[in-house]
Design a protein around this motif. Structure first.
Motif, PDB file in Angstrom:
ATOM      1  N   ALA A  88      -3.680 -12.064 -12.243  1.00 38.51           N
ATOM      2  CA  ALA A  88      -2.836 -11.068 -11.985  1.00 38.51           C
ATOM      3  C   ALA A  88      -1.414 -11.452 -11.506  1.00 38.51           C
ATOM      4  N   SER A  89      -0.313 -10.641 -11.747  1.00 39.40           N
ATOM      5  CA  SER A  89       0.786 -11.602 -10.940  1.00 39.40           C
ATOM      6  C   SER A  89       1.171 -10.943  -9.736  1.00 39.40           C
ATOM      7  N   GLU A  90       0.830  -9.605  -9.701  1.00 36.62           N
ATOM      8  CA  GLU A  90       1.197  -8.707  -8.433  1.00 36.62           C
ATOM      9  C   GLU A  90       0.406  -7.217  -8.501  1.00 36.62           C
ATOM     10  N   ILE A  91      -0.245  -6.975  -7.260  1.00 41.44           N
ATOM     11  CA  ILE A  91      -0.810  -6.006  -6.983  1.00 41.44           C
ATOM     12  C   ILE A  91      -0.162  -5.145  -6.050  1.00 41.44           C
ATOM     13  N   THR A  92      -0.230  -3.615  -6.330  1.00 44.86           N
ATOM     14  CA  THR A  92       0.218  -2.482  -5.687  1.00 44.86           C
ATOM     15  C   THR A  92      -0.822  -1.595  -5.426  1.00 44.86           C
ATOM     16  N   SER A  93      -1.336  -1.189  -4.334  1.00 47.09           N
ATOM     17  CA  SER A  93      -2.361  -0.363  -3.971  1.00 47.09           C
ATOM     18  C   SER A  93      -1.910   1.234  -3.883  1.00 47.09           C
ATOM     19  N   LEU A  94      -2.690   2.164  -4.343  1.00 45.25           N
ATOM     20  CA  LEU A  94      -2.342   3.549  -4.283  1.00 45.25           C
ATOM     21  C   LEU A  94      -3.579   4.567  -4.002  1.00 45.25           C
ATOM     22  N   VAL A  95      -3.229   5.154  -2.626  1.00 46.99           N
ATOM     23  CA  VAL A  95      -4.261   6.063  -2.291  1.00 46.99           C
ATOM     24  C   VAL A  95      -3.708   7.455  -1.962  1.00 46.99           C
ATOM     25  N   LEU A  96      -4.781   8.307  -1.674  1.00 46.24           N
ATOM     26  CA  LEU A  96      -4.222   9.776  -1.172  1.00 46.24           C
ATOM     27  C   LEU A  96      -3.823   9.515   0.003  1.00 46.24           C
ATOM     28  N   CYS A  97      -4.893   8.897   1.019  1.00 47.22           N
ATOM     29  CA  CYS A  97      -4.600   9.290   2.352  1.00 47.22           C
ATOM     30  C   CYS A  97      -5.152   7.607   3.023  1.00 47.22           C
ATOM     31  N   ARG A  98      -4.580   7.398   4.207  1.00 45.11           N
ATOM     32  CA  ARG A  98      -4.911   6.258   5.114  1.00 45.11           C
ATOM     33  C   ARG A  98      -4.886   6.760   6.491  1.00 45.11           C
ATOM     34  N   LEU A 137       7.996   8.913  -6.953  1.00 36.47           N
ATOM     35  CA  LEU A 137       9.048   9.045  -5.392  1.00 36.47           C
ATOM     36  C   LEU A 137       8.522   7.797  -4.867  1.00 36.47           C
ATOM     37  N   GLU A 138       8.911   6.466  -5.105  1.00 33.21           N
ATOM     38  CA  GLU A 138       8.586   5.508  -4.506  1.00 33.21           C
ATOM     39  C   GLU A 138       8.759   5.056  -2.887  1.00 33.21           C
ATOM     40  N   GLU A 139      10.114   5.840  -2.685  1.00 32.60           N
ATOM     41  CA  GLU A 139      10.255   5.826  -1.334  1.00 32.60           C
ATOM     42  C   GLU A 139       9.527   6.841  -0.420  1.00 32.60           C
ATOM     43  N   GLU A 140       8.502   6.452   0.442  1.00 35.07           N
ATOM     44  CA  GLU A 140       7.780   7.412   1.257  1.00 35.07           C
ATOM     45  C   GLU A 140       8.573   8.672   1.824  1.00 35.07           C
ATOM     46  N   LYS A 141       9.778   8.460   2.296  1.00 35.08           N
ATOM     47  CA  LYS A 141      10.512   9.444   3.156  1.00 35.08           C
ATOM     48  C   LYS A 141      10.557  10.507   1.813  1.00 35.08           C
ATOM     49  N   LYS A 142      10.796  10.298   0.619  1.00 34.14           N
ATOM     50  CA  LYS A 142      11.278  11.082  -0.362  1.00 34.14           C
ATOM     51  C   LYS A 142      10.167  12.191  -0.406  1.00 34.14           C
ATOM     52  N   LEU A 143       8.960  11.797  -0.540  1.00 36.27           N
ATOM     53  CA  LEU A 143       7.826  12.415  -0.692  1.00 36.27           C
ATOM     54  C   LEU A 143       7.590  13.645   0.658  1.00 36.27           C
ATOM     55  N   HIS A 144       7.692  13.335   1.628  1.00 39.44           N
ATOM     56  CA  HIS A 144       7.611  13.818   3.086  1.00 39.44           C
ATOM     57  C   HIS A 144       8.851  14.630   3.189  1.00 39.44           C
ATOM     58  N   ASP A 145       9.917  14.479   2.654  1.00 40.71           N
ATOM     59  CA  ASP A 145      10.875  15.413   2.495  1.00 40.71           C
ATOM     60  C   ASP A 145      10.585  16.728   1.629  1.00 40.71           C
ATOM     61  N   LYS A 146      10.130  16.431   0.530  1.00 35.77           N
ATOM     62  CA  LYS A 146       9.641  17.581  -0.177  1.00 35.77           C
ATOM     63  C   LYS A 146       8.580  18.506   0.377  1.00 35.77           C
ATOM     64  N   GLY A 147       7.645  17.924   1.113  1.00 34.25           N
ATOM     65  CA  GLY A 147       6.750  18.656   1.757  1.00 34.25           C
ATOM     66  C   GLY A 147       5.459  18.872   1.046  1.00 34.25           C
ATOM     67  N   LEU A 154       0.696  -1.224  -0.156  1.00 34.35           N
ATOM     68  CA  LEU A 154      -0.142   0.076   0.044  1.00 34.35           C
ATOM     69  C   LEU A 154       0.722   1.278   0.030  1.00 34.35           C
ATOM     70  N   LEU A 155       0.678   2.137  -0.909  1.00 34.76           N
ATOM     71  CA  LEU A 155       1.252   3.441  -0.927  1.00 34.76           C
ATOM     72  C   LEU A 155       0.379   4.412  -0.739  1.00 34.76           C
ATOM     73  N   TYR A 156       0.501   5.534  -0.054  1.00 35.84           N
ATOM     74  CA  TYR A 156      -0.299   6.359   0.200  1.00 35.84           C
ATOM     75  C   TYR A 156       0.590   7.763   0.367  1.00 35.84           C
ATOM     76  N   VAL A 157      -0.113   9.031   0.206  1.00 41.40           N
ATOM     77  CA  VAL A 157       0.385  10.189   0.019  1.00 41.40           C
ATOM     78  C   VAL A 157       0.816  10.843   1.491  1.00 41.40           C
ATOM     79  N   ALA A 158      -0.346  10.690   2.108  1.00 40.83           N
ATOM     80  CA  ALA A 158      -0.380  11.409   3.663  1.00 40.83           C
ATOM     81  C   ALA A 158      -1.256  10.689   4.489  1.00 40.83           C
ATOM     82  N   PRO A 159      -1.130  10.796   5.976  1.00 45.07           N
ATOM     83  CA  PRO A 159      -2.274  10.232   6.703  1.00 45.07           C
ATOM     84  C   PRO A 159      -3.484  11.136   6.396  1.00 45.07           C
ATOM     85  N   TYR A 160      -4.656  10.670   6.820  1.00 42.83           N
ATOM     86  CA  TYR A 160      -5.860  11.242   6.659  1.00 42.83           C
ATOM     87  C   TYR A 160      -6.164  12.496   7.631  1.00 42.83           C
TER      88      TYR A 160
END
Length: 232
Positions: A222-232, A75-85, A36-42
């Motif tokens: 399907a061989s592989e699933i990655t989930s993507l959301v704005l918030c969690r 920006l696969e690594e979550e830290k990279k996104l949060h470092d940008k702000g 699960l990839l997400y942009v930011a906490p809800y």
């Protein structure tokens, strides 16, 4: 999005801060799913924007929010996104220069782009789609598809009109959605067989909808699933 709309959202931030924190603590499942990839906490601005898209039916917001999801993939690594702000990023996602930012980040070897074959989204039942007029997850998936140049298909269908997940607790959500998704028989199997799929939704709370979508896709080849959301 107009300056007036942005100012309106800003004016509500302080009023909603305590309520958002309370909702985060009580509503969100401690989901450590590595797929699960997400942009930011809800909460905060992002929550306001999602509500404006989904409940306010401001479909113009699909573009900036969809581009933000695309950026999260790049920006696969979550830290990279949060470092940008988030505030810094939002300055750019509303303007055409974002396309240049995407081109630059595409050279990042950590990008998920080369690990995704197909994009799809959590479906709405036909009755809910008619009532709302659109599926916000589909709108977001279309923008991500256009931004990343990866094809998107409606791979899943909702076989039963269930109670809205937002009205239920964690256990009820899990039971409410179980067995309610099917593979879309109108889509060619080549679109999902042995494919690495990015499954998109706006929010993940318990992760029940994403997990059910994941189960159906894997069950159908399907061989592989990655989930993507704005918030969690």
């Amino acid at each position: 999005m107009s300056h007036r709309q942005i100012n309106k959202l800003n004016s509500h931030k302080q009023d909603n801060h305590k309520r958002n924190s309370h909702n985060q603590n009580n509503n969100l499942d401690d989901n450590n799913d590595p797929t699960l990839l997400y942009v930011a906490p809800y909460g905060g601005y992002l929550k306001d924007l999602i509500h404006e898209l989904k409940l306010g039916k401001n479909t113009e917001l699909k573009l900036p929010l969809g581009r933000l999801l695309a950026l999260r993939v790049l920006l696969e690594e979550e830290k990279k996104l949060h470092d940008k702000g988030l505030a810094h990023i939002f300055k750019y996602i509303f303007v055409d220069i974002f396309k240049d930012i995407l081109k630059f980040i595409l050279f990042d070897k950590s990008s998920l782009c080369d690990k995704i074959d197909t994009i799809t989204f959590i479906p709405l039942h036909y009755n809910r789609l008619i009532e709302r007029g659109f599926n916000q997850a589909e709108l977001l998936a279309e923008v991500v598809s256009d931004s990343l140049k990866i094809p998107a298909y409606e791979l899943l269908v909702r076989s039963e009109d269930t109670i809205p997940q937002g009205q239920l607790g964690r256990k009820e959500r899990l039971l409410n959605i179980k067995g309610k998704f099917d593979i879309n028989l109108h889509i060619e199997k080549e679109c999902y067989l042995k494919k690495r799929i990015l499954l998109i939704d706006d929010i993940s709370t318990t992760g029940a909808s994403l997990e059910e979508g994941r189960r159906v896709l894997l069950q159908n080849g399907a061989s592989e699933i990655t989930s993507l959301v704005l918030c969690r």
